[in-house]
Scaffold this motif. Sequence first.
Motif, PDB file in Angstrom:
ATOM      1  N   GLU A  24       0.866  -0.979  -0.067  1.00 48.44           N
ATOM      2  CA  GLU A  24       0.302  -0.120  -0.001  1.00 48.44           C
ATOM      3  C   GLU A  24       0.488   1.324  -0.189  1.00 48.44           C
ATOM      4  O   GLU A  24       1.752   1.231   0.397  1.00 48.44           O
ATOM      5  CB  GLU A  24      -0.762  -0.087   1.721  1.00 48.44           C
ATOM      6  CG  GLU A  24      -1.830  -1.389   1.172  1.00 48.44           C
ATOM      7  CD  GLU A  24      -2.708  -1.525   2.564  1.00 48.44           C
ATOM      8  OE1 GLU A  24      -3.523  -1.760   2.302  1.00 48.44           O
ATOM      9  OE2 GLU A  24      -2.773  -0.747   3.601  1.00 48.44           O
ATOM     10  N   VAL A  25       0.225   1.947  -0.685  1.00 48.15           N
ATOM     11  CA  VAL A  25       0.853   3.655  -0.652  1.00 48.15           C
ATOM     12  C   VAL A  25       0.006   4.638  -0.728  1.00 48.15           C
ATOM     13  O   VAL A  25      -1.464   4.842  -1.134  1.00 48.15           O
ATOM     14  CB  VAL A  25       2.192   3.930  -2.187  1.00 48.15           C
ATOM     15  CG1 VAL A  25       1.095   3.635  -3.264  1.00 48.15           C
ATOM     16  CG2 VAL A  25       2.562   5.288  -1.986  1.00 48.15           C
ATOM     17  N   VAL A  26       0.731   5.902  -0.077  1.00 45.87           N
ATOM     18  CA  VAL A  26       0.304   7.031  -0.130  1.00 45.87           C
ATOM     19  C   VAL A  26       0.536   8.303  -1.299  1.00 45.87           C
ATOM     20  O   VAL A  26       1.488   8.162  -0.249  1.00 45.87           O
ATOM     21  CB  VAL A  26      -0.149   7.317   1.474  1.00 45.87           C
ATOM     22  CG1 VAL A  26      -0.786   9.327   0.959  1.00 45.87           C
ATOM     23  CG2 VAL A  26      -0.654   6.416   2.465  1.00 45.87           C
ATOM     24  N   GLY A  61      -7.527   3.526  -4.832  1.00 44.65           N
ATOM     25  CA  GLY A  61      -7.504   1.941  -5.000  1.00 44.65           C
ATOM     26  C   GLY A  61      -6.647   1.944  -6.830  1.00 44.65           C
ATOM     27  O   GLY A  61      -6.719   0.965  -6.864  1.00 44.65           O
ATOM     28  N   ALA A  62      -6.142   3.316  -7.010  1.00 45.18           N
ATOM     29  CA  ALA A  62      -5.483   2.409  -8.684  1.00 45.18           C
ATOM     30  C   ALA A  62      -3.553   2.414  -8.396  1.00 45.18           C
ATOM     31  O   ALA A  62      -3.353   2.171  -7.475  1.00 45.18           O
ATOM     32  CB  ALA A  62      -5.085   4.637  -8.846  1.00 45.18           C
ATOM     33  N   VAL A  83      -2.628   2.795  -3.757  1.00 45.61           N
ATOM     34  CA  VAL A  83      -2.955   3.710  -3.676  1.00 45.61           C
ATOM     35  C   VAL A  83      -3.957   4.093  -2.672  1.00 45.61           C
ATOM     36  O   VAL A  83      -5.168   3.206  -2.960  1.00 45.61           O
ATOM     37  CB  VAL A  83      -2.990   4.729  -4.450  1.00 45.61           C
ATOM     38  CG1 VAL A  83      -3.358   5.906  -3.822  1.00 45.61           C
ATOM     39  CG2 VAL A  83      -2.004   5.046  -6.150  1.00 45.61           C
ATOM     40  N   VAL A  84      -4.071   4.110  -0.984  1.00 48.36           N
ATOM     41  CA  VAL A  84      -5.038   3.575  -0.417  1.00 48.36           C
ATOM     42  C   VAL A  84      -5.360   5.090   0.502  1.00 48.36           C
ATOM     43  O   VAL A  84      -6.260   5.157   0.782  1.00 48.36           O
ATOM     44  CB  VAL A  84      -4.974   2.597   0.607  1.00 48.36           C
ATOM     45  CG1 VAL A  84      -4.841   1.492   0.203  1.00 48.36           C
ATOM     46  CG2 VAL A  84      -3.156   3.509   1.485  1.00 48.36           C
ATOM     47  N   GLY A  85      -4.631   6.541   0.461  1.00 50.45           N
ATOM     48  CA  GLY A  85      -4.499   7.561   0.458  1.00 50.45           C
ATOM     49  C   GLY A  85      -4.180   8.865   0.125  1.00 50.45           C
ATOM     50  O   GLY A  85      -3.510   8.342  -1.101  1.00 50.45           O
TER      51      GLY A  85
END
Length: 854
Positions: free
Chosen positions: A144-146, A160-161, A175-177
Amino acid sequence: MWRLIIRNTLARRGRLALTLLAVLLGVTFVTGSLVLTDTSQRLLDEQFRTATAGVDLTIREAVAFDSAMGVEVERDPLPAEIVERIRAVPGVAAATPVVRGQGLLEAGGKAIVPSGPSLLASWEPAPVGPFTLRSGRAPAADGEVVVDAATARQHRIGIGAEVTVRAERTARLRVVGLAGFAQADGLPNSTVALVARPAAQRLLALGTDVSEVAVVAADGADVQRVRGAVSAALGSRYEVSSSRDIAASSAAAAQNQVSYLQVMLLALAAAALLVGAFLIANTFSIVVTQRTRELAVLRAAGATGAQVMRSVLGEALFVGVLASVAGTGLGIAVASGLRRLAGAFGMTLPGGGLDVTARTLVVSLVVGVGVTVLSALGPARRAARVAPVEAMRRTAAEGVAGRSGWGRTTIRTVAGAVLTTLGLAGPAIVLAGPGSVVVLGGAAVCAVVGLALLGPAVTPGMVRLLGRPLAVTGVPGRLARESAARAPRRTSATALALAFGLALISFTTVLGASIRESAARSYTEAVSADYVVESARNEMLGGLPEHAYHHVSELPQVAVASRIRYGHWKDGQTTEALTAVDPVTLPRVTSLHMVAGRLDALSDNTAGGGIVLAANVAKERNLTVGDSIAMTFSRTGTQRLRVVGLLRDRDAQALSTSYIVSLDTYQRNYKEHVDASVFVKVADGVSDAEARKAIEGALADSPTAQVRDQAAAVAGRTLMIDQVLGLVTVLLMLTVLIALMGITNTLALSIIERTREIGLLRAVGMTGAQLRWMIRGEAVLVAALAIVAGVALGVAFAAGTVAALGRTSEATLMLPAGQLLLVVAVAALAGLLAGLLPARRAARLDVLAAVAAS
C-alpha cells in the motif's frame, strides 16, 4: 500654497497622466518583487516549521555541513539498535525511526519525472510525520502507498489505483490515501510516495537501518537537557539537532533560489525606475516651461523663488504619492502573476496567500515618492531661478530650447563629455586586459550620468544626421528633423530613457548568446563521445541510478562508457563544486588538454587521492603540481588532496567545474551514489541508429535516463541560462514600455506648446496627413537616436563583461545579429506607434483656434 498645488496638478492631470503611470509601473515592480519573495520565504518557513512541529529532536549521522548551493547533503543510515539506546535516555517520551530516500513514481505505465526530487518515505503518524491525510487512510500493508495530493491531481491518480515505485527495488503498490504537506498539497516540483516503514526499508535496500530518529521529549522535560543527554549517550558520530534548527536549515536551502530571484527582480525594478526618472524629469521640465508666464505672475504677485520651487516639488510629491499608493496596491496583485511567470521559466515557487509586510509598504512608498520628487528637482530649481520680467518676456519655445546660462551649459557639457569618456573607456580597459566586472560597474554609472549631461549638446547633430533619410519624404520629414533638433534637452531625455531600456536588452541578448556559445563550444571541443546518457531533470548532482552505467557499458554496441559525478565541498565559508571522473576511460571519450601533470595520476590513491585543477584556479590559488589543497566534505570533514595536474580552462568548463577528482576519491568522501552523465563511444562498425536503440533498450528500467546526442546534451546544459535570460528579457520589456510612454508623453506635451506653430502650418497648406507624418517622423527619430545609443552601449558593456568572465573561464563574444536586428526593428516600430496618438491629436486641432493661441 497647497490648495494651489493641488488645483494646478488636477488642472494638468492629462499632462501628468503618463508620468503618473510610469511611476506606478516602477513601484508595482518593486512591490511585486518584495511581496513575492517575502511570501515565498514565509511559506517555506511555515511548511518546514509545521512539518517538524511535533518533534523536539532529530538524530542523524553527523556531517560537516548540512547543505550546499541549495541542496541538502545525503547521510549514511543509522543502525536500528540506536532507537532503543535513545529511548533509554531519561526525558525521552518517544523515539520514532524514520526512513526516506528517492523513489520514482509510475502511473498508467508512464514515469512521473518532476524537475525536483521523487521522495519515498515511511508513513509516520502525527506528531512525527510531516504529511497529513487529505483523504483515504494510512498505508498498513506492504503493498500500500499514500501519494501526495498535488501529484495525484495532476496525473489523475485516485484511491484504489495502482502505481509503481522504483527505488533500489521496484514494487507495484495500491494507492490507499492522498496526503498534503503542511497547508500545501505537496512539495514544489516533487512527487511523494509514503509507505509503511518495513516497505520503505525493503524498497530502499536498507535492511533494518533507518534514515533518522525523531524524538519527542517527555512532558515537563527541558529539551536542551534531553538533547545533551542524548548526545552524551550516542557520541560524536551522531548529530542531535533541534527540529526547529533542522526546519530552519531545510527552509534556508529551499529559499536559496528565491533569494537569487529577489536580487534579479529588484535589479530590474531599479532599471524600470531609472527609465521612469528620465520620463518624470522630462515631463516636469516641459510643464514648467509651459507655465513660465504663470509662474512669473506668481513671482510678480509676491511669491519667492523658494515658494515657486516648493510649488513644483509639491506637484511632484502629489503625483508621487498618488502613483506610489496605486502602484503598491497593483504590485500586491501583480505578485501572483510574477509567481506564475517565474514558474513558466522553470522557477517554481510555493503557492499560498500573499505576505504584505510594513517594510514592503514603506519601501514602495519611499521609492516611488523619492524617485518622483528627485526627478522633478532640476525643473523646480530652473523655475525658481527665472526672474519675473524675463519670464513674462520669454516664449514657451525659447524655454524648451533649453536656454540657460552659458557657463552652466558649458560646465554641463564638459562634465558630460568627461563622464561619458570614462564610461566608454571601461569596456575598452577590460577588453585590453587589466579590468574586471567592478570596473565595468563603475563605468556603467559614469556612462549613464555622462550621457544624461552630454545629451543636449550632441543631440541636434545626431538628429540631423539620423534624420537625413526623412528628407526624401519632403517638407514633413525635414520639419520633423528640425523640430527634434531644436529642442535638444527634451529630445535627449526622451531618447535616453528608451536607450537605457534597449541597452539592457541588448546587453542581456549578447551576454546570453556569448555564454551559450562558449558553453556549447567548450563542450563540443572537449567531449568526443557519440552519446551522453543524462537525467531528464538536468540535476547538478545527477540522477542516474548506478546500474544505468553498468547496463550501458556491458553492451556489445558500446566501445567504452565513462561516467561523471558531481559533488559540493566547502572552501572556508564558500561552497564549490567538483567533478568526479574515471581517469582510465575518460580520455577515450574526451579530448582533454593537460597544462601540467597527468590525468591518470588521479588513479594513485595514496594519501587520500589527488586532484586536477583548472589552470586559472591554480593560478589564483598560487598552486602547482605537487602542492596540496584543503577541502571540507560533508561526510569526512577536512581532507588535503595533492594537486596532480592542471587542466586547460575550456576543458574544465566542459566538465562543469574547476576541480576534478577520481571516482574512488569521490566514493570515500560522499554518500551519494548516482551518476550525472555517462559518456558513450559507439563500437566500430555499429551504426548510430543501432547503438542508440541498444542503449535505450538497456535503460528501459531507468525512466529518468535520457540518451542525448551532442546537440541535445548542449541544450540541456544551456537550458537554465535560456530560462533565466528569457525571464529577464520579458521583464525588461517593462522598461521599454515606460520609455515608449515617455515618447508619447513628450510629443503630446510638445503639441501643446507648438499649437500656434501647427495652426500656421495648416494655414499655409499643410494637410492633416502631412502633419500626422511630421509628428510620427519625430517619434521615429527619437526612437532611432535611442536605438543607436542603446544598442551600442549594450553591446559594448556585454563585450566587456564577456572579456571579464574570460579571465576565469572560457568565454567568447558572440553577436547574435538576428536577435539584435529584431530588437532594432521592434524599437523602431514601437517608436512609430508611440507617435500615433500625438499625431492624431495634432491633426484634430482647429486651425483658427490654433493660430490665435499664444
